[in-house]
Design an enzyme around this catalytic site. Structure first.
Site, PDB file in Angstrom:
ATOM      1  CG  ASP A  88      -1.729   1.254   1.513  1.00 33.43           C
ATOM      2  OD1 ASP A  88      -1.562   2.036   0.683  1.00 33.43           O
ATOM      3  OD2 ASP A  88      -2.597   1.127   2.495  1.00 33.43           O
ATOM      4  CG  HIS A 125      -6.752   3.674   4.461  1.00 34.04           C
ATOM      5  ND1 HIS A 125      -5.358   3.407   4.410  1.00 34.04           N
ATOM      6  CD2 HIS A 125      -6.976   4.259   5.461  1.00 34.04           C
ATOM      7  CE1 HIS A 125      -4.908   4.118   5.383  1.00 34.04           C
ATOM      8  NE2 HIS A 125      -5.558   4.762   5.986  1.00 34.04           N
ATOM      9  CG  ASP A 143      -3.196  -3.449   0.108  1.00 30.02           C
ATOM     10  OD1 ASP A 143      -1.995  -3.135   0.658  1.00 30.02           O
ATOM     11  OD2 ASP A 143      -4.291  -3.358   0.727  1.00 30.02           O
ATOM     12  N   GLY A 183      18.784  -6.665   0.794  1.00 27.60           N
ATOM     13  CA  GLY A 183      18.491  -8.195   0.722  1.00 27.60           C
ATOM     14  C   GLY A 183      17.323  -8.620  -0.018  1.00 27.60           C
ATOM     15  CE  LYS A 234      -9.064  -0.353   3.849  1.00 27.50           C
ATOM     16  NZ  LYS A 234      -7.884  -0.305   3.036  1.00 27.50           N
ATOM     17  CE1 TYR A 272      -3.616  -0.942  11.868  1.00 28.83           C
ATOM     18  CE2 TYR A 272      -4.147   1.533  11.521  1.00 28.83           C
ATOM     19  CZ  TYR A 272      -4.526   0.429  11.118  1.00 28.83           C
ATOM     20  OH  TYR A 272      -5.194   0.160  10.089  1.00 28.83           O
ATOM     21  CE  LYS A 310      -5.869  -6.150  11.179  1.00 28.62           C
ATOM     22  NZ  LYS A 310      -5.278  -5.951  12.506  1.00 28.62           N
ATOM     23  CE  LYS A 344      -3.795 -33.706 -15.067  1.00 28.38           C
ATOM     24  NZ  LYS A 344      -4.735 -34.735 -15.584  1.00 28.38           N
ATOM     25  NE  ARG A 348     -10.724   5.321  13.288  1.00 25.30           N
ATOM     26  CZ  ARG A 348      -9.877   6.570  13.104  1.00 25.30           C
ATOM     27  NH1 ARG A 348      -8.935   6.624  13.144  1.00 25.30           N
ATOM     28  NH2 ARG A 348     -10.820   7.462  12.576  1.00 25.30           N
TER      29      ARG A 348
END
Ligand code: 13P
Ligand code: 13P
Ligand code: MG
Ligand code: MG
Length: 370
Positions: A12, A19, A54, A104, A133, A232, A235, A246, A269
């Site tokens: 995100d 959001h 996202d 890395g 979310k 926070y 999420k 298969k 939230r």
């Protein structure tokens, strides 16, 4: 033929109107960056999409798992996108890029990652799931039902290739010093598996393997952002890759459990329970910053080259499911902050309530017994 790797790395990096959804310009910037890498031969193929706010970059290549080159490519693409997000004043620009500079691979840096490396079968169908979310535990129940329960996966009874069952690798994400994992096999240990998966905030399925062939079938992201940032920052919005058919469950057997719309952690939230709503590709977010959503794209891949994506939840059946799951969302929202609607204290993603309770604690008085 060398093995092929499918890598999906998602982040995100900012969104319009809260959001809800990344901007077309940001998505375009990322797409151009990745397209150029394909032209250079760095990757074989790619697919860019978003689920809520996202953006996921899916690439195919021959550089193997946790390749520094591939991870850096996606990190740099997200950095390019973040520049645009900042220029446009998008909300939460660069939200998931938690480290100053790349080192890395992207694990522990904010973006979620799921990768599968395998020798292609003559026909190689796979599914790419992305959720918004919510957090990685959201895939626990659908995966358990699809890989360990004949009530959902009829192939466990009908196909001799599935009869030996599957091995689950489950991670304890509350342990932050290193990866703490356990391997359990179904069907013999389904009670042990269920005992862990019951707690999706702590125990998360990282991968699943066929016991018939030893091949990996599932790779899911296990990132918990608040364990990285210590606070926070949004999420953990997971991604997952699942090979099908298969020796593995059929595509429809993997999809069926998603019709349940199980309650998962996330929503507004990142602090509430909400039902996991199956949505179409490039869906936005709305009601109470949710509901938690999951999208699924089906592909076949040949020597790394992808077919077009088929949108698995774009079908009349899932419209009916969406109505039912929306009802579940509205139902739990009716009780607001109360009881089962809000996450337990340990999972609340905001410090505000901690302060309220701390201040109140000082005002409590212990009554003298008469
Ligand atoms: P396979 O056993 O060939 O994967 O076929 C199963 C199937 O597609 C039924 O839905
Ligand atoms: P994201 O993690 O999808 O950015 O959502 C954050 C949030 O707090 C929604 O209310
Ligand atoms: Mg966001
Ligand atoms: Mg998100």
């Amino acid at each position: 033929m060398a093995k092929i790797t499918i890598s999906v790395i998602k982040a995100d990096i900012g969104s319009i109107g809260g959001h809800i959804k990344p901007s077309e310009e940001v998505i375009k910037a990322i797409e151009n960056y990745i397209k150029e890498a394909k032209a250079r031969g760095k990757i074989i193929d790619y697919f860019i999409s978003h689920t809520g706010d996202d953006i996921a970059i899916l690439t195919t290549h021959r550089e193997g798992l946790l390749s520094e080159g591939i991870h850096k490519l996606c990190w740099d693409a997200f950095c390019e996108g973040t520049k645009i997000a900042k220029e446009q004043g998008l909300y939460g620009a660069g939200q998931d890029l938690l480290k100053e500079s790349f080192s890395g691979n992207v694990k522990g840096m904010g973006p979620a990652v799921a990768e599968l490396e395998f020798e292609e079968r003559p026909a190689e169908p796979f599914l790419f799931f992305a959720a918004d979310k919510t957090d990685p535990g959201a895939f626990n129940l659908p995966l358990y039902l699809a890989f360990a329960d004949p009530m959902y996966c009829s192939g466990l009874l009908l196909s001799p290739k599935l009869k030996k069952g599957f091995k689950f690798v489950i991670m304890d994400v509350s342990y932050t010093k290193a990866d703490r994992v356990i391997e359990l096999v179904a069907p013999e240990e389904i009670y042990e598996i269920a005992a862990l998966l019951r707690d999706p905030e702590r125990f998360i399925i990282e991968s699943i393997f066929s016991r018939e062939t030893g091949e990996q079938v599932v790779s899911a992201s296990t990132t918990r952002l608040h364990n990285i940032a210590g606070k926070y920052v949004g999420k953990d919005d997971p991604v997952m890759l699942v090979r099908t058919q298969k020796n593995f469950p059929a595509t429809g057997e993997i999809l069926q459990p998603f019709a349940l719309g199980p309650y998962v952690a996330g929503f507004m939230r990142g602090s509430h329970w909400g039902p996991l709503l199956p949505v179409k590709r490039n869906s936005t977010i709305s009601f109470f910053d949710g509901p938690p959503v999951v999208s699924c794209q089906a592909f076949c891949v040949k020597e790394g080259k992808l077919t077009e994506a088929v949108d698995c939840f774009d079908h009349p059946f899932w419209d009916w499911v969406r109505n039912k799951v929306s009802q579940k969302a509205e139902e739990i929202r009716r009780q607001g902050f109360f009881g089962a609607s809000m996450l337990p204290f340990s999972e609340l993603e905001y410090g505000g309530i901690v302060k309220i309770l701390k201040d109140l604690d000082k005002k409590f008085k212990i009554r003298k017994k008469k």
